[in-house]
Scaffold this motif. Structure first.
Motif, PDB file in Angstrom:
ATOM      1  N   ILE A  74       0.817  -1.214   0.000  1.00  0.00           N
ATOM      2  CA  ILE A  74       0.000   0.000   0.000  1.00  0.00           C
ATOM      3  C   ILE A  74       0.855   1.270   0.000  1.00  0.00           C
ATOM      4  CG2 ILE A  74      -1.670   1.320   1.358  1.00  0.00           C
ATOM      5  CD1 ILE A  74      -2.801  -1.469   2.245  1.00  0.00           C
ATOM      6  N   GLU A  75       1.933   1.289   0.778  1.00  0.00           N
ATOM      7  CA  GLU A  75       2.777   2.486   0.881  1.00  0.00           C
ATOM      8  C   GLU A  75       3.280   2.992  -0.473  1.00  0.00           C
ATOM      9  OE1 GLU A  75       3.866   4.739   3.259  1.00  0.00           O
ATOM     10  OE2 GLU A  75       2.289   3.874   4.492  1.00  0.00           O
ATOM     11  N   PRO A  76       3.884   2.146  -1.309  1.00  0.00           N
ATOM     12  CA  PRO A  76       4.341   2.648  -2.611  1.00  0.00           C
ATOM     13  C   PRO A  76       3.193   3.139  -3.503  1.00  0.00           C
ATOM     14  CG  PRO A  76       5.382   0.555  -2.120  1.00  0.00           C
ATOM     15  CD  PRO A  76       4.334   0.774  -1.084  1.00  0.00           C
ATOM     16  N   LEU A  77       2.039   2.498  -3.402  1.00  0.00           N
ATOM     17  CA  LEU A  77       0.884   2.961  -4.175  1.00  0.00           C
ATOM     18  C   LEU A  77       0.458   4.358  -3.731  1.00  0.00           C
ATOM     19  CD1 LEU A  77      -1.238  -0.306  -4.365  1.00  0.00           C
ATOM     20  CD2 LEU A  77       0.003   0.809  -6.227  1.00  0.00           C
ATOM     21  N   MET A  78       0.496   4.585  -2.424  1.00  0.00           N
ATOM     22  CA  MET A  78       0.160   5.911  -1.886  1.00  0.00           C
ATOM     23  C   MET A  78       1.170   6.939  -2.385  1.00  0.00           C
ATOM     24  SD  MET A  78      -2.538   5.658   0.142  1.00  0.00           S
ATOM     25  CE  MET A  78      -2.560   6.500   1.689  1.00  0.00           C
ATOM     26  N   MET A  79       2.436   6.564  -2.401  1.00  0.00           N
ATOM     27  CA  MET A  79       3.477   7.480  -2.857  1.00  0.00           C
ATOM     28  C   MET A  79       3.298   7.813  -4.341  1.00  0.00           C
ATOM     29  SD  MET A  79       6.659   5.856  -0.666  1.00  0.00           S
ATOM     30  CE  MET A  79       7.869   6.277  -1.855  1.00  0.00           C
ATOM     31  N   PHE A  80       2.827   6.853  -5.085  1.00  0.00           N
ATOM     32  CA  PHE A  80       2.604   7.037  -6.515  1.00  0.00           C
ATOM     33  C   PHE A  80       1.399   7.954  -6.764  1.00  0.00           C
ATOM     34  CE2 PHE A  80       0.531   5.555 -10.459  1.00  0.00           C
ATOM     35  CZ  PHE A  80       1.539   5.860 -11.355  1.00  0.00           C
ATOM     36  N   ALA A  81       0.362   7.824  -5.944  1.00  0.00           N
ATOM     37  CA  ALA A  81      -0.900   8.513  -6.200  1.00  0.00           C
ATOM     38  C   ALA A  81      -1.021   9.891  -5.550  1.00  0.00           C
ATOM     39  CB  ALA A  81      -2.060   7.630  -5.730  1.00  0.00           C
ATOM     40  N   PHE A  82      -0.273  10.140  -4.470  1.00  0.00           N
ATOM     41  CA  PHE A  82      -0.463  11.376  -3.716  1.00  0.00           C
ATOM     42  C   PHE A  82       0.859  12.082  -3.461  1.00  0.00           C
ATOM     43  CE2 PHE A  82      -3.668   8.253  -2.364  1.00  0.00           C
ATOM     44  CZ  PHE A  82      -4.814   8.908  -2.793  1.00  0.00           C
ATOM     45  N   ASN A  83       0.800  13.416  -3.324  1.00  0.00           N
ATOM     46  CA  ASN A  83       2.016  14.148  -2.982  1.00  0.00           C
ATOM     47  C   ASN A  83       2.320  13.965  -1.491  1.00  0.00           C
ATOM     48  OD1 ASN A  83       0.751  16.260  -1.383  1.00  0.00           O
ATOM     49  ND2 ASN A  83       0.126  17.245  -3.289  1.00  0.00           N
ATOM     50  N   LYS A  84       3.458  14.472  -1.041  1.00  0.00           N
ATOM     51  CA  LYS A  84       3.898  14.227   0.342  1.00  0.00           C
ATOM     52  C   LYS A  84       2.944  14.812   1.377  1.00  0.00           C
ATOM     53  CE  LYS A  84       8.712  13.538  -0.707  1.00  0.00           C
ATOM     54  NZ  LYS A  84      10.053  13.593  -0.242  1.00  0.00           N
ATOM     55  N   LYS A  85       2.411  15.994   1.123  1.00  0.00           N
ATOM     56  CA  LYS A  85       1.457  16.592   2.068  1.00  0.00           C
ATOM     57  C   LYS A  85       0.188  15.753   2.159  1.00  0.00           C
ATOM     58  CE  LYS A  85       2.891  21.409   1.707  1.00  0.00           C
ATOM     59  NZ  LYS A  85       2.470  22.767   1.325  1.00  0.00           N
ATOM     60  N   GLN A  86      -0.303  15.307   1.010  1.00  0.00           N
ATOM     61  CA  GLN A  86      -1.495  14.466   0.998  1.00  0.00           C
ATOM     62  C   GLN A  86      -1.236  13.152   1.724  1.00  0.00           C
ATOM     63  OE1 GLN A  86      -2.045  14.490  -3.274  1.00  0.00           O
ATOM     64  NE2 GLN A  86      -3.895  15.754  -3.097  1.00  0.00           N
ATOM     65  N   GLN A  87      -0.066  12.547   1.484  1.00  0.00           N
ATOM     66  CA  GLN A  87       0.276  11.294   2.169  1.00  0.00           C
ATOM     67  C   GLN A  87       0.292  11.490   3.680  1.00  0.00           C
ATOM     68  OE1 GLN A  87       3.853   9.307   0.645  1.00  0.00           O
ATOM     69  NE2 GLN A  87       3.552  10.433  -1.253  1.00  0.00           N
ATOM     70  N   ALA A  88       0.909  12.574   4.129  1.00  0.00           N
ATOM     71  CA  ALA A  88       0.987  12.833   5.568  1.00  0.00           C
ATOM     72  C   ALA A  88      -0.405  13.007   6.163  1.00  0.00           C
ATOM     73  CB  ALA A  88       1.844  14.069   5.832  1.00  0.00           C
ATOM     74  N   LEU A  89      -1.268  13.730   5.474  1.00  0.00           N
ATOM     75  CA  LEU A  89      -2.630  13.924   5.973  1.00  0.00           C
ATOM     76  C   LEU A  89      -3.435  12.633   5.944  1.00  0.00           C
ATOM     77  CD1 LEU A  89      -3.347  17.417   4.457  1.00  0.00           C
ATOM     78  CD2 LEU A  89      -3.421  16.824   6.901  1.00  0.00           C
ATOM     79  N   ILE A  90      -3.264  11.830   4.909  1.00  0.00           N
ATOM     80  CA  ILE A  90      -3.964  10.538   4.835  1.00  0.00           C
ATOM     81  C   ILE A  90      -3.506   9.642   5.990  1.00  0.00           C
ATOM     82  CG2 ILE A  90      -4.189   8.406   3.489  1.00  0.00           C
ATOM     83  CD1 ILE A  90      -4.050  10.253   0.952  1.00  0.00           C
ATOM     84  N   ASN A  91      -2.203   9.588   6.215  1.00  0.00           N
ATOM     85  CA  ASN A  91      -1.688   8.784   7.333  1.00  0.00           C
ATOM     86  C   ASN A  91      -2.223   9.296   8.667  1.00  0.00           C
ATOM     87  OD1 ASN A  91      -0.254   6.949   5.786  1.00  0.00           O
ATOM     88  ND2 ASN A  91       1.579   8.199   5.772  1.00  0.00           N
ATOM     89  N   TRP A  92      -2.291  10.614   8.829  1.00  0.00           N
ATOM     90  CA  TRP A  92      -2.860  11.184  10.063  1.00  0.00           C
ATOM     91  C   TRP A  92      -4.306  10.730  10.232  1.00  0.00           C
ATOM     92  CZ3 TRP A  92      -7.057  14.584  10.328  1.00  0.00           C
ATOM     93  CH2 TRP A  92      -7.346  15.065  11.602  1.00  0.00           C
ATOM     94  N   TRP A  93      -5.105  10.812   9.143  1.00  0.00           N
ATOM     95  CA  TRP A  93      -6.524  10.474   9.224  1.00  0.00           C
ATOM     96  C   TRP A  93      -6.724   8.997   9.576  1.00  0.00           C
ATOM     97  CZ3 TRP A  93     -10.708   7.736   7.329  1.00  0.00           C
ATOM     98  CH2 TRP A  93     -11.978   8.305   7.513  1.00  0.00           C
ATOM     99  N   ILE A  94      -5.906   8.142   8.985  1.00  0.00           N
ATOM    100  CA  ILE A  94      -6.059   6.700   9.210  1.00  0.00           C
ATOM    101  C   ILE A  94      -5.503   6.269  10.565  1.00  0.00           C
ATOM    102  CG2 ILE A  94      -5.332   4.401   8.418  1.00  0.00           C
ATOM    103  CD1 ILE A  94      -5.253   5.628   5.562  1.00  0.00           C
ATOM    104  N   TYR A  95      -4.273   6.704  10.868  1.00  0.00           N
ATOM    105  CA  TYR A  95      -3.535   6.131  11.996  1.00  0.00           C
ATOM    106  C   TYR A  95      -3.571   6.955  13.278  1.00  0.00           C
ATOM    107  CZ  TYR A  95      -1.759   3.339   8.168  1.00  0.00           C
ATOM    108  OH  TYR A  95      -1.661   2.531   7.070  1.00  0.00           O
ATOM    109  N   GLU A  96      -3.934   8.227  13.214  1.00  0.00           N
ATOM    110  CA  GLU A  96      -3.888   9.040  14.425  1.00  0.00           C
ATOM    111  C   GLU A  96      -5.234   9.628  14.823  1.00  0.00           C
ATOM    112  OE1 GLU A  96      -0.637  11.893  14.355  1.00  0.00           O
ATOM    113  OE2 GLU A  96       0.471  10.576  12.996  1.00  0.00           O
ATOM    114  N   LYS A  97      -5.975  10.147  13.880  1.00  0.00           N
ATOM    115  CA  LYS A  97      -7.224  10.854  14.182  1.00  0.00           C
ATOM    116  C   LYS A  97      -8.165  10.029  15.052  1.00  0.00           C
ATOM    117  CE  LYS A  97     -11.269  13.040  12.085  1.00  0.00           C
ATOM    118  NZ  LYS A  97     -11.303  14.243  12.893  1.00  0.00           N
TER     119      LYS A  97
END
Length: 132
Positions: A74-97
């Protein structure tokens, strides 16, 4: 009715000896499909993470090693599909929020101090793709 539909209707009448009704299906616009798929993916990843946290805290079973190969895909797919800011926010939403020890976290605009709606995957999508 268009010439193409008229032709199809006539051929069906001739072959099947029935009077068919021809309906044109509307395709879902690509942007709506993108949003729906993104929200499904986000909710699924959120569920997997919440389940893993729950299993670890309630039962003491750590699924991190078991699930690691899936996240390695999943990680490389996320890197392919989203920029770094988007990745950080997606990770925040999934893993921290949702799993923070102090409760559900909120996202605020640093300049205005206003809360940014992120409680639903749809709200988060709107923020993620409009702001960044």
């Amino acid at each position: 009715m268009s010439d193409k539909k008229d032709s199809i209707k006539k051929n069906l009448e001739d072959i099947l000896k029935v009077s068919p009704k021809i309906k044109t299906l509307k395709r879902t616009p690509q942007k709506i499909q993108h949003k729906e798929r993104f929200c499904e993916m986000l909710e699924s990843l959120k569920y997997v993470n919440e389940r893993a946290v729950q299993m670890k805290t309630e039962i003491g079973v750590d699924f991190i090693l078991y699930e690691e190969p899936f996240f390695a895909i999943i990680e490389p797919l996320m890197m392919f599909a989203f920029n770094k800011k988007q990745q950080a926010l997606i990770n925040w939403w999934i893993y921290e929020k949702w799993t923070h020890p102090e409760g559900v976290l909120i996202l605020t605009d640093q300049e205005s101090g206003e809360e940014i709606p992120t409680d639903t995957a749809e709200d988060f999508y709107e923020f993620l793709f409009s702001a960044l």
